[in-house]
Write a protein that holds these residues in place. Structure first.
Motif, mmCIF file in Angstrom:
data_model
loop_
_atom_site.group_PDB
_atom_site.id
_atom_site.type_symbol
_atom_site.label_atom_id
_atom_site.label_comp_id
_atom_site.label_asym_id
_atom_site.label_seq_id
_atom_site.Cartn_x
_atom_site.Cartn_y
_atom_site.Cartn_z
ATOM 1 N N UNK A 237 -68.090 -29.515 3.693
ATOM 2 C CA UNK A 237 -68.052 -28.980 5.330
ATOM 3 C C UNK A 237 -66.890 -29.908 5.643
ATOM 4 N N UNK A 238 -66.586 -31.547 5.741
ATOM 5 C CA UNK A 238 -65.699 -31.716 5.935
ATOM 6 C C UNK A 238 -64.490 -31.222 6.372
ATOM 7 N N UNK A 239 -64.548 -30.964 4.948
ATOM 8 C CA UNK A 239 -62.878 -30.809 4.584
ATOM 9 C C UNK A 239 -62.623 -28.940 5.004
ATOM 10 N N UNK A 240 -63.335 -28.367 5.699
ATOM 11 C CA UNK A 240 -63.272 -27.117 5.890
ATOM 12 C C UNK A 240 -63.393 -27.498 7.234
ATOM 13 N N UNK A 241 -63.158 -28.484 8.221
ATOM 14 C CA UNK A 241 -63.282 -28.241 9.402
ATOM 15 C C UNK A 241 -61.251 -28.040 10.110
ATOM 16 N N UNK A 242 -60.467 -28.571 9.434
ATOM 17 C CA UNK A 242 -59.443 -28.374 9.723
ATOM 18 C C UNK A 242 -58.268 -27.677 7.967
ATOM 19 N N UNK A 243 -57.649 -27.047 8.850
ATOM 20 C CA UNK A 243 -56.665 -25.767 7.186
ATOM 21 C C UNK A 243 -55.444 -26.542 7.483
ATOM 22 N N UNK A 244 -54.854 -25.404 6.836
ATOM 23 C CA UNK A 244 -53.921 -26.785 6.142
ATOM 24 C C UNK A 244 -52.863 -26.774 6.994
ATOM 25 N N UNK A 245 -52.600 -26.176 8.248
ATOM 26 C CA UNK A 245 -51.997 -26.423 9.141
ATOM 27 C C UNK A 245 -52.117 -27.176 10.909
ATOM 28 N N UNK A 246 -53.732 -28.342 10.260
ATOM 29 C CA UNK A 246 -53.801 -29.200 10.859
ATOM 30 C C UNK A 246 -54.797 -28.249 12.088
ATOM 31 N N UNK A 247 -54.914 -27.558 12.255
ATOM 32 C CA UNK A 247 -55.690 -26.830 13.015
ATOM 33 C C UNK A 247 -57.272 -26.510 12.569
ATOM 34 N N UNK A 248 -58.239 -26.759 13.132
ATOM 35 C CA UNK A 248 -59.364 -26.960 12.909
ATOM 36 C C UNK A 248 -59.976 -26.029 13.680
ATOM 37 N N UNK A 249 -60.814 -25.243 12.830
ATOM 38 C CA UNK A 249 -60.919 -24.311 12.363
ATOM 39 C C UNK A 249 -63.058 -23.550 13.053
ATOM 40 N N UNK A 250 -63.625 -24.467 13.521
ATOM 41 C CA UNK A 250 -64.524 -24.344 14.486
ATOM 42 C C UNK A 250 -63.744 -23.308 15.185
ATOM 43 N N UNK A 251 -64.955 -22.085 15.149
ATOM 44 C CA UNK A 251 -65.198 -20.708 15.904
ATOM 45 C C UNK A 251 -65.178 -20.907 17.602
ATOM 46 N N UNK A 252 -64.087 -21.123 18.053
ATOM 47 C CA UNK A 252 -63.621 -20.735 19.625
ATOM 48 C C UNK A 252 -63.325 -21.796 19.547
ATOM 49 N N UNK A 253 -62.661 -22.432 18.949
ATOM 50 C CA UNK A 253 -62.420 -24.608 19.281
ATOM 51 C C UNK A 253 -61.403 -23.984 19.884
ATOM 52 N N UNK A 254 -60.225 -23.645 19.960
ATOM 53 C CA UNK A 254 -59.043 -23.262 21.245
ATOM 54 C C UNK A 254 -59.105 -22.634 22.064
ATOM 55 N N UNK A 255 -59.787 -22.256 22.741
ATOM 56 C CA UNK A 255 -60.319 -21.316 23.695
ATOM 57 C C UNK A 255 -60.188 -22.593 24.840
ATOM 58 N N UNK A 256 -59.275 -22.183 25.525
ATOM 59 C CA UNK A 256 -58.978 -22.880 26.782
ATOM 60 C C UNK A 256 -58.465 -23.707 26.642
ATOM 61 N N UNK A 257 -57.627 -23.610 25.728
ATOM 62 C CA UNK A 257 -55.983 -24.558 25.256
ATOM 63 C C UNK A 257 -55.161 -23.872 25.400
ATOM 64 N N UNK A 258 -54.041 -24.662 26.362
ATOM 65 C CA UNK A 258 -53.154 -23.884 27.061
ATOM 66 C C UNK A 258 -51.799 -24.702 26.287
ATOM 67 N N UNK A 259 -50.475 -24.224 25.920
ATOM 68 C CA UNK A 259 -49.482 -24.346 25.882
ATOM 69 C C UNK A 259 -48.963 -25.099 26.830
ATOM 70 N N UNK A 260 -48.284 -26.097 27.171
ATOM 71 C CA UNK A 260 -47.917 -27.811 27.666
ATOM 72 C C UNK A 260 -46.630 -26.862 28.849
ATOM 73 N N UNK A 261 -46.932 -27.041 29.898
ATOM 74 C CA UNK A 261 -46.273 -26.536 31.161
ATOM 75 C C UNK A 261 -44.732 -26.973 30.901
ATOM 76 N N UNK A 262 -43.847 -26.644 31.049
ATOM 77 C CA UNK A 262 -42.177 -26.471 30.535
ATOM 78 C C UNK A 262 -42.059 -27.624 31.523
#
Ligand code: BES
Ligand code: ZN
Length: 460
Positions: A237-262
């Motif tokens: 389960x721990x191994x599944x928490x992140x993908x090969x690009x280092x992104x977290x795989x929990x569904x909806x995890x990136x909701x509300x994450x925006x890119x840094x303002x310029x």
């Protein structure tokens, strides 16, 4: 000579006594997460309350369902803004104890590369830092008889264990704690020369999961192959928490994450952060987070998932061929932007349950949560503090983010509508939460002097 100059001279002349008082606090073993230290946590609160009383505050130790809070008000109202200073007097556990060069609760001063450093658990996080403010108030009172503005103080004793009592305490004591602005001393300087004001903090979700399979520990020869091993399940389960690009795989995890303002990106680029040195200082060479993001972005502006501890099976001396009945892990997520801690906790639990094989069950324990924060990069109090810090350090403070979390900042905003100004004097190499934690004497002295100046700057 202005009054402020007198106060600053007084601070320097009395630095040895200030250090003695800090050492006293550092000797108290106030580890909040471990119930065995309950009395010591209480002792630290009592001692601080006594110190504040001694310099003319009306201080009290307030019980909570967890560790107590210390609340103090200066009876004088000098006019100007009313500030609430926040610090925490609890510390992290000391293990691994055998990696300390001297006992963690026997503070000492060591000189490294010409820098005097106070070595002890909590020297930097946060006892040394909170004492910078206490000592600044002491100096103002000793020299002028009063403080330049109205000051109240809130010291917490469970910040390092997720601040479980904080929200109910703030809500129940909203009237008593009402102020115009909070001052928080629990963050870093940019480096030894350049001060910083922290305007972004990551949030946090802390979870402990325990996976159970068979109803007892089993002989791994007699049952191995047929019996489900909960350590393998946990590892999977721990191994599944992140993908090969280092992104977290929990569904909806990136909701509300925006890119840094310029403009923020441009500001950070101008800081001249040396990521090789940052990693090199701790024996690393390659950033391990999301691919395609700078190190500064990875630690200040991107969310992560980290495993903080893992237990199960036989971990003592020698060897034991066993399939344990259970295995557990402590896992934390750092949050940014608008990520919702409660939603992420739910999504994580669903994720774990969704990957649980037959015959396994899981239980969850919550260990704190805090929303990420982005404070305004401008404002009256901020400019006054900036000027005061520039006067002290001879350099404009950097406006920085931080990867750490300080739950009180969001709670003060939510419960009391109070904004915070986060100014701290810790350094990247202070080894907070690690063995041989230290605080430079230059941080302590410069911190006291800085607060003396900030109090004056907020007054005019
Ligand atoms: N003082 C730190 C956080 C910090 C350090 C912020 C340096 C900015 C710069 C704080 O005491 C801390 O460690 N907080 C915990 C909170 C958690 C247990 C809820 C953290 O960030 O892990
Ligand atoms: Zn801290």
């Amino acid at each position: 000579m202005t009054m402020l100059d007198d106060v600053l001279s007084h601070i320097d002349a009395n630095l040895p006594a200030s250090l003695d008082r800090l050492f006293h606090l550092l000797r108290i073993e106030s580890i909040s997460t471990d119930p065995a230290y309950r009395e010591q946590v209480r002792a630290a609160a009592d001692w601080l309350s006594g110190e504040l009383d001694g310099i003319g505050f009306a201080a009290s130790v307030r019980p909570t369902t967890g560790h107590p809070m210390v609340v103090a008000h200066d009876p004088d109202d000098a006019g100007g803004p009313h500030v609430l200073f926040y610090g925490h007097y609890d510390v992290q556990p000391v293990d691994p104890l055998d990696e300390w060069d001297s006992p963690p609760f026997e503070p000492r001063i060591e000189t490294v590369d010409g820098h005097e450093q106070i070595v002890a658990r909590g020297a930097s996080d946060d006892k040394g830092q909170l004492m910078t403010f206490v000592e600044a108030c002491r100096a103002w009172k000793a020299v002028t008889g009063s403080l330049p503005i109205r000051v109240s103080v809130l010291f917490e004793g469970e910040e390092e264990s997720g601040s479980p009592s904080l929200k109910p305490f703030l809500e129940a004591n909203a009237e008593d704690l009402r102020a115009d602005l909070a001052l928080v001393c629990d963050t870093d300087m940019w480096d030894r020369q350049r001060p910083a004001i922290t305007v972004m903090l990551r949030g946090l979700v802390g979870e402990e999961i325990t996976i159970t399979a068979a109803d007892r520990d089993l002989h791994s020869g007699l049952y191995g192959g047929a019996a489900r091993n909960p350590i393998h399940v946990l590892a999977d389960i721990i191994a599944r928490l992140r993908d090969a690009d280092g992104r977290v795989t929990v569904p909806g995890f990136y909701d509300g994450v925006d890119d840094l303002p310029a403009d923020v990106k441009a500001l950070w680029d101008s800081l001249g952060f040396d990521s090789d040195a940052f990693l090199g200082d701790v024996g690393l060479s390659l950033p391990a987070g999301e691919t395609g993001r700078s190190v500064l972005e990875q630690i200040w502006a991107r969310p992560t998932c980290e495993v903080n501890g893992i237990t199960g099976g036989y971990t003592g001396e020698g060897f034991k061929t066993v399939i344990p009945a259970k295995a557990s892990a402590k896992i934390s997520f750092r949050l940014v932007g608008g990520q919702d801690p409660d939603q992420i906790r739910r999504n994580f639990r669903d994720f774990v349950e969704g990957h649980l094989p037959a015959d396994c069950s899981v239980t969850f324990a919550e260990h704190g949560g805090a929303q990420a924060l982005r404070l305004p990069f401008t404002g009256d109090a901020l400019s006054r503090a900036r000027a005061a810090l520039t006067d002290e350090w001879g350099m404009e403070p950097a406006l920085v983010g931080s990867g750490g979390s300080i739950p009180v900042v969001g709670e003060l905003k939510q419960a009391l509508g109070i904004d915070s100004l986060m100014i701290g004097f810790a350094l990247d190499d202070d080894r907070i939460h690690s063995p041989n934690e230290k605080y430079d004497v230059s941080s302590f002295r410069g911190g006291i002097r800085s607060w003396a100046r900030v109090l004056a700057a907020l007054a005019t």
